[in-house]
Write an enzyme that holds these catalytic residues in place. Structure first.
Site: not given
Ligand code: GLN
Length: 484
Positions: A78, A153, A177
């Site tokens: 990532k 994400s 994410s």
């Molecule tokens: N979707 C969540 C956010 O927008 C979690 C994102 C994540 O786990 N990095 O913060």
């Protein structure tokens, strides 16, 4: 067809000399060339260094020199994890030119195991989002249906693994994410216990929640990855000094007498009917395998999303203060003095969602509001932790849907941040409590994968992996591959 294969399948072929890592790596890049136009999972490809690493891996295999299950295996990382000499952008304009002088600990470990780093995957800018649409580079598409999002994400990592553009990948999970994109893309995603995996070299989003973990095609591959990723690291003061078990040894297909708690709050309103039905069916499968299913209630879940959207932005607003155009990353050319350099750099460099989070977080932490918002959120966080302790005192593993729906359409939620935030309703509480959780495929709705979430006690990764493995051994969902 090497691309649909798992780490353990390919490891046997590599070890037996049936295929070389160079061949495998080349095959992967051919696959990427064919599919990447549609999927767009990557931000940066590192073909040259990958082939170098593949050659080194082949030598290692030939000399029988410290071969690990990851030796010669193409892995995607990532793009919020630092890779020495390779761009690390967080899919943000503000880091578009950033080439780290060091590797994240997880990257160091993957390299030491002999893995081949094929490239950096797309994410919502700074990991803020649930669809990978907040990437400043491009949106990634779900390999199961190119009109839908891969989740986020870690959408690039999940899509790459699902599409066979990587054998396995790393993700980071602050509020879901790893698990939510795993669910949307029909792969396995594990968020380890807070402190289990070093976050050194992970660009921080919300430091009390962030954790790195694997995205893979099955549970065995997740265990193989965890055997490499987990462990204490003096460079991350939040990493826990505690022995790392052999996660692969935990994979016995036996859940007899295990007690599984179905989370009531995640099986009611707001959860898609077909998702609920699939999770219910998974619970029945576990019952058939000899597990006991009970219903558990975690009433504080109701406040989890609101709590998260105070704590995570508060921490983000502080973490992201370092991007000021002085030491690294983008610097505005429009500056007249230091202050205008800061202003312009950050205005040009950050996308709308990141700005929204910085503003929300700064507000929640500001004098006069701190007690009402941030402090209150910390108190609710404690209540959520206690609810988990109570529930996990009654059973071994908690189960729920990973996400309330299957993958949604690209553009469907971009205009409504709140609707987007709600797609993490099942994953966020787990981060707030620091627990390990895994998502694995448990069905389809309208041709799109559904994910089952298994949540465990702190450091009970072995238990949830064993539980996931038992399900996998008795179902076929993990064998399905998208037609991209
Ligand atoms: N979707 C969540 C956010 O927008 C979690 C994102 C994540 O786990 N990095 O913060």
């Amino acid at each position: 067809m090497t691309h649909g294969k798992t780490v353990h399948e390919l490891h046997s072929q590599l070890a037996a000399g049936k295929i070389s890592s160079v061949e495998l790596t080349k095959a992967l890049f051919e696959r990427i060339e064919k599919t990447e136009d549609q999927v767009k999972a990557f931000v940066t490809l590192s073909k040259e260094t990958a082939l170098e690493q593949a050659r080194a891996a082949d030598l290692r295999i030939k000399n029988n020199d410290n071969i690990t299950p990851l030796t010669g295996i193409p892995v995607a990382v990532k793009d919020n994890m630092c890779t020495q000499g390779i761009l690390t952008t967080c899919s943000s304009k503000i880091l578009a030119n950033y080439i780290p002088p060091y590797d994240a600990t997880v990257v160091t470990k993957l390299k030491a195991a002999g893995a081949v780093i094929i490239g950096k995957t797309n994410l919502d800018e700074f990991a803020m989002g649930s669809s990978t649409e907040n990437s400043a580079v491009h949106p990634t598409r779900n390999p199961w249906d190119l009109a839908t999002v891969p989740g986020g994400s870690s959408g690039g990592s999940a899509a790459a693994v699902a599409a066979g553009e990587a054998i396995v990948a790393t993700g980071s999970d602050t509020g879901g994410s790893i698990r939510q994109p795993a669910s949307f893309c029909g792969v396995v995603g594990l968020k380890p216990t807070y402190g289990r995996v070093s976050r050194y070299g992970l660009v921080a989003f919300a430091s009390s929640l962030d954790q790195i973990g694997p995205l893979s095609k099955d549970v065995t591959d997740a265990a193989i990855m965890m055997n490499v990723l987990a462990g204490h690291d003096i460079k991350d003061s939040t990493s826990v000094d505690r022995p790392v078990p052999d996660y692969r040894q935990a994979l016995v297909s036996d859940v007899k007498k295990m007690k599984l708690g179905l989370i009531k709050e995640l099986m009611g309103q707001g959860i898609d009917a077909e998702v609920k039905a699939a999770v219910k069916k998974a619970a029945d499968t576990y019952a058939d395998l000899g597990a006991e299913i009970i219903e558990v209630s975690l009433p504080s879940f109701e406040s989890a999303v609101a709590t998260y959207y105070l704590i995570a932005p508060a921490e983000a607003s502080s973490n992201l203060a370092r991007f000021d155009g002085v030491k690294f990353g983008h610097r505005s050319k429009e500056a007249k003095d230091l202050i205008s350099m800061y202003y312009n750099t950050r205005r040009e460099g950050f996308g709308p969602e990141v700005k929204r989070r910085i503003m929300l977080g700064t507000y929640a932490l500001s004098a006069g509001y701190y007690d009402a918002y941030y402090l209150k959120a910390l108190k609710v966080r404690t209540l959520i932790k206690r609810d988990f302790e109570k529930a996990l005192g009654r059973c071994d593993v908690l189960i729920s849907p990973t996400a309330p729906t299957v993958a949604f359409k690209i553009g469907e939620k971009t205009a409504d941040p709140l609707a987007m935030y709600l797609s993490d309703i099942a994953t966020i509480p787990v981060n707030l409590a620091g627990l390990p959780a895994l998502s694995l495929p448990c069905g389809f709705s309208g041709g799109l994968p559904i994910g089952l979430q298994l949540i465990g006690q702190p450091f009970a990764e072995e238990t949830i992996m064993r539980c996931a493995f038992a399900y996998e051994q008795n179902t076929e969902w993990h064998k399905a591959r998208p037609n991209v």
